[in-house]
Design a protein around this motif. Structure first.
Motif, PDB file in Angstrom:
ATOM      1  N   LEU A   1       0.825  -1.208   0.000  1.00 52.75           N
ATOM      2  CA  LEU A   1       0.000   0.000   0.000  1.00 52.75           C
ATOM      3  C   LEU A   1       0.857   1.256   0.000  1.00 52.75           C
ATOM      4  O   LEU A   1       0.503   2.266  -0.619  1.00 52.75           O
ATOM      5  CB  LEU A   1      -0.950   0.009   1.201  1.00 52.75           C
ATOM      6  N   GLN A   2       1.996   1.208   0.690  1.00 53.78           N
ATOM      7  CA  GLN A   2       2.899   2.359   0.686  1.00 53.78           C
ATOM      8  C   GLN A   2       3.504   2.560  -0.702  1.00 53.78           C
ATOM      9  O   GLN A   2       3.645   3.697  -1.175  1.00 53.78           O
ATOM     10  CB  GLN A   2       4.020   2.167   1.713  1.00 53.78           C
ATOM     11  N   LEU A   3       3.846   1.463  -1.359  1.00 57.22           N
ATOM     12  CA  LEU A   3       4.368   1.552  -2.721  1.00 57.22           C
ATOM     13  C   LEU A   3       3.346   2.205  -3.650  1.00 57.22           C
ATOM     14  O   LEU A   3       3.696   3.033  -4.506  1.00 57.22           O
ATOM     15  CB  LEU A   3       4.734   0.162  -3.240  1.00 57.22           C
ATOM     16  N   LEU A   4       2.085   1.840  -3.479  1.00 53.88           N
ATOM     17  CA  LEU A   4       1.025   2.427  -4.297  1.00 53.88           C
ATOM     18  C   LEU A   4       0.843   3.907  -3.957  1.00 53.88           C
ATOM     19  O   LEU A   4       0.733   4.756  -4.847  1.00 53.88           O
ATOM     20  CB  LEU A   4      -0.286   1.661  -4.091  1.00 53.88           C
TER      21      LEU A   4
ATOM     22  N   TYR B   1      -2.342 -13.354 -13.841  1.00 47.83           N
ATOM     23  CA  TYR B   1      -3.083 -12.250 -14.469  1.00 47.83           C
ATOM     24  C   TYR B   1      -2.148 -11.389 -15.310  1.00 47.83           C
ATOM     25  O   TYR B   1      -1.170 -10.840 -14.800  1.00 47.83           O
ATOM     26  CB  TYR B   1      -3.767 -11.422 -13.378  1.00 47.83           C
ATOM     27  N   GLN B   2      -2.480 -11.249 -16.578  1.00 49.34           N
ATOM     28  CA  GLN B   2      -1.623 -10.537 -17.532  1.00 49.34           C
ATOM     29  C   GLN B   2      -1.658  -9.020 -17.349  1.00 49.34           C
ATOM     30  O   GLN B   2      -0.730  -8.320 -17.757  1.00 49.34           O
ATOM     31  CB  GLN B   2      -2.057 -10.886 -18.958  1.00 49.34           C
ATOM     32  N   LEU B   3      -2.729  -8.492 -16.754  1.00 39.46           N
ATOM     33  CA  LEU B   3      -2.921  -7.043 -16.732  1.00 39.46           C
ATOM     34  C   LEU B   3      -2.581  -6.404 -15.394  1.00 39.46           C
ATOM     35  O   LEU B   3      -3.093  -5.327 -15.060  1.00 39.46           O
ATOM     36  CB  LEU B   3      -4.359  -6.683 -17.126  1.00 39.46           C
ATOM     37  N   SER B   4      -1.739  -7.054 -14.610  1.00 42.98           N
ATOM     38  CA  SER B   4      -1.253  -6.390 -13.404  1.00 42.98           C
ATOM     39  C   SER B   4      -0.326  -5.253 -13.826  1.00 42.98           C
ATOM     40  O   SER B   4      -0.067  -5.061 -15.012  1.00 42.98           O
ATOM     41  CB  SER B   4      -0.497  -7.375 -12.510  1.00 42.98           C
ATOM     42  N   ALA B   5       0.157  -4.513 -12.853  1.00 44.43           N
ATOM     43  CA  ALA B   5       1.153  -3.464 -13.146  1.00 44.43           C
ATOM     44  C   ALA B   5       2.329  -3.674 -12.206  1.00 44.43           C
ATOM     45  O   ALA B   5       2.760  -2.762 -11.496  1.00 44.43           O
ATOM     46  CB  ALA B   5       0.544  -2.080 -12.994  1.00 44.43           C
ATOM     47  N   TRP B   6       2.810  -4.914 -12.183  1.00 43.53           N
ATOM     48  CA  TRP B   6       3.911  -5.291 -11.293  1.00 43.53           C
ATOM     49  C   TRP B   6       4.913  -6.123 -12.082  1.00 43.53           C
ATOM     50  O   TRP B   6       4.528  -6.873 -12.986  1.00 43.53           O
ATOM     51  CB  TRP B   6       3.381  -6.104 -10.109  1.00 43.53           C
TER      52      TRP B   6
ATOM     53  N   PRO C   1       7.008  -2.421  -8.428  1.00 43.56           N
ATOM     54  CA  PRO C   1       5.934  -1.822  -9.223  1.00 43.56           C
ATOM     55  C   PRO C   1       6.385  -1.501 -10.632  1.00 43.56           C
ATOM     56  O   PRO C   1       7.543  -1.127 -10.857  1.00 43.56           O
ATOM     57  CB  PRO C   1       5.614  -0.518  -8.463  1.00 43.56           C
ATOM     58  N   SER C   2       5.484  -1.636 -11.571  1.00 45.07           N
ATOM     59  CA  SER C   2       5.773  -1.245 -12.942  1.00 45.07           C
ATOM     60  C   SER C   2       5.854   0.278 -13.036  1.00 45.07           C
ATOM     61  O   SER C   2       5.037   0.983 -12.426  1.00 45.07           O
ATOM     62  CB  SER C   2       4.673  -1.748 -13.874  1.00 45.07           C
ATOM     63  N   PRO C   3       6.797   0.791 -13.811  1.00 38.31           N
ATOM     64  CA  PRO C   3       6.830   2.239 -14.048  1.00 38.31           C
ATOM     65  C   PRO C   3       5.540   2.769 -14.670  1.00 38.31           C
ATOM     66  O   PRO C   3       5.310   3.979 -14.660  1.00 38.31           O
ATOM     67  CB  PRO C   3       8.017   2.410 -15.009  1.00 38.31           C
ATOM     68  N   ALA C   4       4.711   1.878 -15.198  1.00 35.60           N
ATOM     69  CA  ALA C   4       3.428   2.315 -15.767  1.00 35.60           C
ATOM     70  C   ALA C   4       2.582   3.040 -14.715  1.00 35.60           C
ATOM     71  O   ALA C   4       1.821   3.969 -15.049  1.00 35.60           O
ATOM     72  CB  ALA C   4       2.648   1.126 -16.327  1.00 35.60           C
ATOM     73  N   LEU C   5       2.721   2.655 -13.453  1.00 32.72           N
ATOM     74  CA  LEU C   5       1.926   3.273 -12.391  1.00 32.72           C
ATOM     75  C   LEU C   5       2.305   4.725 -12.138  1.00 32.72           C
ATOM     76  O   LEU C   5       1.576   5.454 -11.484  1.00 32.72           O
ATOM     77  CB  LEU C   5       2.067   2.464 -11.089  1.00 32.72           C
TER      78      LEU C   5
END
Length: 346
Positions: A65-68, A326-331, A337-341
């Motif tokens: 949650l902190q990462l998010l 799951y293919q659509l995570s952002a990790w 975390p993916s830079p996409a976030l």
């Protein structure tokens, strides 16, 4: 003396103007923060329970949650099932587990959305199975079931100190929910079920906004058909929720993002409702494309006139594929975390 009085008066005016300007600038900042940048993280407790570790870009282990939150996320969406099994990916999310997670997220400063599936497991356009405990109930009993389940879960949350900002009545329901009784083929009955969820929510707190949610937010005809029916059958709700997954409709977001934007604006004006993308996701292997898609989605929602575009929520960004499939995570596969976030930072 008159000069002194005049100077004092001018000073007072200047101070007042300064305070007013400061206040106004604070209000602008508060308004910016009102846009919900969210993550649905129903898998998180089970990921942790099975020993999955989350890491920041520097390699240090950190609370998910902190990462998010560090990436701009200010809202957490949690699904709730009636009597789920203990399967790590398709179970859990019971009322009690949802309360624990909501309390944890709120302590992190997150805003909360509760997503009622009215099922023991996944409810979506392809399946809207009644909970086993309700399977043989009459329609009149189902109305009570929806009211009581909604009221009871929100009461548990309230007792724990959490009043969600949004409550979603049903999950991706273009075909209705609690089949067959609540099918959209019998919209009059579906409307009654939805209104029971609405009434139970408002009985807890009238300020909670009730969301009705369909998939394929880029498809205007689907939304007009459903919400015209909802209007004709006096369905009560506050927010139109949409899913937007270019991946599942096998197109790049660039070919559908304008359709999403136009539909968001059409829904807001046609029904005088607020709108929100409550589920979005992109292929975790396509980092730059997913980031750009998120930026475009956020821009589309923010473009809705009169601040009626409330926010964008990523579905299970933390659900890294080696754990969830799951293919659509952002990790990423290294637990980071993916830079996409980073799209949520702006």
């Amino acid at each position: 003396m008159k000069k002194i009085k005049l100077l004092l008066s001018l000073f007072a005016v200047a101070v007042f103007a300064s305070c007013t300007t400061t206040k106004d600038s604070k209000e602008v900042k508060t308004e910016d923060k009102s846009f919900a940048k969210g993550a649905d993280v129903g898998w998180l407790p089970q990921m942790e329970a099975t020993g999955y570790k989350f890491y920041d870009i520097d390699g240090k282990e950190k609370d998910c949650l902190q990462l998010l939150k560090d990436r701009g996320i200010n809202t957490i969406r949690l699904r709730v099932w009636v009597n789920p099994n203990n399967d790590k990916a398709s179970g859990h999310c019971s009322p009690e587990e949802t309360v624990v997670m909501a309390v944890r997220a709120q302590k992190m400063g997150m805003r909360i959305m509760i997503d009622f599936h009215y099922s023991d497991s996944w409810a979506d356009p392809g399946k809207q199975n009644k909970p086993a405990a309700w399977a043989k109930h009459s329609f009149a009993e189902l109305l009570n079931d929806v009211y009581n389940h909604t009221f009871d879960v929100l009461t548990l949350l309230k007792k724990a100190g959490v009043t969600p900002e949004w409550v979603q009545v049903g999950n991706e329901i273009p075909g209705g929910m609690l089949w067959p009784e609540g099918s959209s083929d019998n919209f009059a009955q579906l409307a009654q079920l939805l209104n029971k969820g609405y009434d139970a929510t408002k009985a807890i707190d009238s300020k909670i906004k009730v969301v009705v949610h369909l998939d394929e937010g880029n498809k205007s005809e689907k939304f007009r058909w459903f919400f015209d029916k909802a209007t004709a059958n006096n369905v009560k709700y506050d927010v139109i929720g949409m899913s937007y997954y270019p991946y599942w409709i096998k197109t790049d977001y660039k070919s559908t993002i304008l359709d999403l934007e136009n539909n968001l604006k059409d829904m807001a004006s046609r029904y005088n409702k607020e709108v929100m993308v409550v589920e979005v996701g992109g292929d975790y292997t396509e980092v730059q494309n997913t980031k750009e898609m998120l930026e475009a989605t956020i821009k589309a929602v923010k473009s809705v006139p009169n601040n009626k575009g409330l926010g964008v929520i990523y579905w299970e960004p933390e659900g890294e594929k080696s754990w969830s499939g799951y293919q659509l995570s952002a990790w990423l596969s290294d637990g980071k975390p993916s830079p996409a976030l980073d799209a949520f930072k702006n």
